[in-house]
Structure formats: C-alpha cells, structure tokens
Design a protein around this motif. Structure first.
Motif, short mmCIF file in Angstrom:
data_model
loop_
_atom_site.label_atom_id
_atom_site.label_comp_id
_atom_site.label_asym_id
_atom_site.label_seq_id
_atom_site.Cartn_x
_atom_site.Cartn_y
_atom_site.Cartn_z
N VAL A 127 0.84 -1.19 0.00
CA VAL A 127 0.00 0.00 0.00
C VAL A 127 0.88 1.24 0.00
CG1 VAL A 127 -1.80 1.26 1.24
CG2 VAL A 127 -1.79 -1.24 1.29
N GLN A 128 0.61 2.16 -0.92
CA GLN A 128 1.38 3.41 -0.97
C GLN A 128 0.87 4.38 0.09
OE1 GLN A 128 1.25 5.02 -4.93
NE2 GLN A 128 2.75 3.56 -5.69
N ALA A 129 1.80 5.08 0.72
CA ALA A 129 1.45 6.04 1.77
C ALA A 129 0.49 7.10 1.26
CB ALA A 129 2.72 6.68 2.33
N GLY A 130 0.66 7.52 0.02
CA GLY A 130 -0.19 8.56 -0.54
C GLY A 130 -1.66 8.21 -0.61
N SER A 131 -1.97 6.92 -0.57
CA SER A 131 -3.37 6.50 -0.61
C SER A 131 -4.06 6.67 0.74
CB SER A 131 -3.47 5.04 -1.05
OG SER A 131 -2.95 4.18 -0.05
N MET A 132 -3.29 6.99 1.77
CA MET A 132 -3.83 7.05 3.13
C MET A 132 -4.01 8.47 3.65
SD MET A 132 -4.13 3.86 4.13
CE MET A 132 -4.09 3.89 5.91
N GLY A 133 -3.58 9.47 2.94
CA GLY A 133 -3.60 10.83 3.47
C GLY A 133 -4.98 11.44 3.47
N GLY A 134 -5.70 11.39 4.55
CA GLY A 134 -7.05 11.92 4.63
C GLY A 134 -7.09 13.44 4.58
N ARG A 135 -8.04 14.01 5.27
CA ARG A 135 -8.21 15.46 5.30
C ARG A 135 -6.99 16.10 5.92
NH1 ARG A 135 -12.84 19.00 8.00
NH2 ARG A 135 -12.47 20.86 6.76
N LEU A 136 -6.52 17.17 5.30
CA LEU A 136 -5.27 17.79 5.72
C LEU A 136 -5.51 19.17 6.30
CD1 LEU A 136 -2.17 17.70 5.76
CD2 LEU A 136 -2.22 18.63 3.44
N HIS A 137 -4.94 19.40 7.47
CA HIS A 137 -4.96 20.71 8.12
C HIS A 137 -3.51 21.14 8.29
CE1 HIS A 137 -9.19 20.24 9.00
NE2 HIS A 137 -8.91 19.01 9.39
N TRP A 138 -3.23 22.42 8.06
CA TRP A 138 -1.89 22.95 8.22
C TRP A 138 -1.99 24.41 8.62
CZ3 TRP A 138 -0.79 27.01 4.96
CH2 TRP A 138 -1.57 27.11 3.81
N ILE A 139 -0.85 24.99 8.99
CA ILE A 139 -0.83 26.39 9.39
C ILE A 139 0.35 27.09 8.74
CG2 ILE A 139 0.56 26.06 11.48
CD1 ILE A 139 -2.43 28.10 11.96
N ASP A 140 0.16 28.35 8.41
CA ASP A 140 1.22 29.18 7.85
C ASP A 140 2.26 29.43 8.95
OD1 ASP A 140 2.85 31.17 6.72
OD2 ASP A 140 1.17 32.39 6.04
N ALA A 141 3.51 29.39 8.59
CA ALA A 141 4.60 29.61 9.55
C ALA A 141 4.50 30.96 10.23
CB ALA A 141 5.95 29.48 8.85
N GLU A 142 3.84 31.93 9.60
CA GLU A 142 3.72 33.28 10.16
C GLU A 142 2.47 33.46 11.02
OE1 GLU A 142 6.17 35.46 10.18
OE2 GLU A 142 7.29 33.92 9.11
N ALA A 143 1.62 32.45 11.13
CA ALA A 143 0.42 32.55 11.96
C ALA A 143 0.82 32.71 13.42
CB ALA A 143 -0.45 31.31 11.78
N ASP A 144 0.02 33.44 14.18
CA ASP A 144 0.36 33.62 15.60
C ASP A 144 -0.12 32.44 16.43
OD1 ASP A 144 -2.37 34.03 16.25
OD2 ASP A 144 -2.17 36.20 16.10
#
Length: 144
Positions: free
Chosen positions: A71-88
């Motif tokens: 199984v490839q790892a890319g097939s498992m990446g569900g909903r993605l949340h991230w933050i900008d490095a400049e966010a407080d």
C-alpha cells in the motif's frame, strides 16, 4: 510573551516526509527510526499532501489483513490541516482546537509553500502559558 509567538517559533523544525509512493511498511520503519507516531506525506514536488499515523497503518491496513508493503502512503492521506509559519500562537491553538488535532504541519507560504516543521502537544507545552495549555486540553480532549 506567548501571544507574540508565531507558528515557526513554536514548531519543531526538520520534519521528515514519507514519499507518497513509498509503502506503509516504509512509513512504519521511518516512524520507528524517528521515534514518532505520525509523518507528513509529500508528493514528488516535495509538497505536503497528507498525514499518516501509526494508528492509520494498523487500523486501515494491518487489521484488514493487508500487507503494508503493498500500500502506498499517498493513498492514506485523509483530510489535511496545516498552518502558515507566520500565523500567531492564537491561530495555532484555534486550528488545533477546532479540528481536534494533536499534530499540525507548518508551511512556509512565502517560501514556496514548503513544509518547514510540525507543531505537537509537546511543542505547545514548551512554548505556551499554563492557561493556554489548559484551555487547549479541555477543548481537544472534551467528549461530546
């Protein structure tokens, strides 16, 4: 002090990605070597495309009798949340609380949208006030 912090001040830098085309077995080995329970998944362009946890591998693969080497790892990446490095710090906490997540990838939007680190609960504990940590724990771990 904590209110002046940015995501890049709180994060642990040097996040290691598992390639989207690498197997779940490779991801599990990488987690073991790094002593982590979660890895970002990066595409061929080295940009973040998902996250995978050790629990994902066990529950969605091994428990179904599927060989993690197939199984490839890319097939498992569900909903993605991230933050900008400049966010407080307030935005970091808000994102983690609203999404009920314990790990948050940090992206340098101005620097080519590259993954530059991860924020974990341990990073919060090292950098935020006791009041902020208590509020975070209450919101993330509260049961419905």
């Amino acid at each position: 002090m904590a209110s002046e912090l940015r995501a890049r001040d709180i994060m642990s830098g040097g996040a290691h990605c598992v390639g989207a085309h690498e197997s779940l077995r490779d991801a599990a080995k990488m987690m073991r070597e790094l002593g982590v329970g979660c890895l970002p998944i990066c595409g061929d362009n080295n940009k973040l495309m998902g996250m995978i946890t050790d629990r994902d591998i066990v529950v969605s693969c091994c428990a179904d009798g599927i060989d993690p080497a197939t199984v490839q790892a890319g097939s498992m990446g569900g909903r993605l949340h991230w933050i900008d490095a400049e966010a407080d710090a307030t935005e970091v906490l808000r994102t983690m609380e609203q999404q009920h997540i314990k790990r948050l990838p940090v992206i340098d939007v101005q620097g080519g949208h590259q993954l530059v680190g991860m924020i974990t609960e341990a990073d919060l504990a090292k950098n935020l006030t006791d009041e902020q940590i208590a509020e975070f724990a209450t919101r993330v771990y509260a049961t419905a």
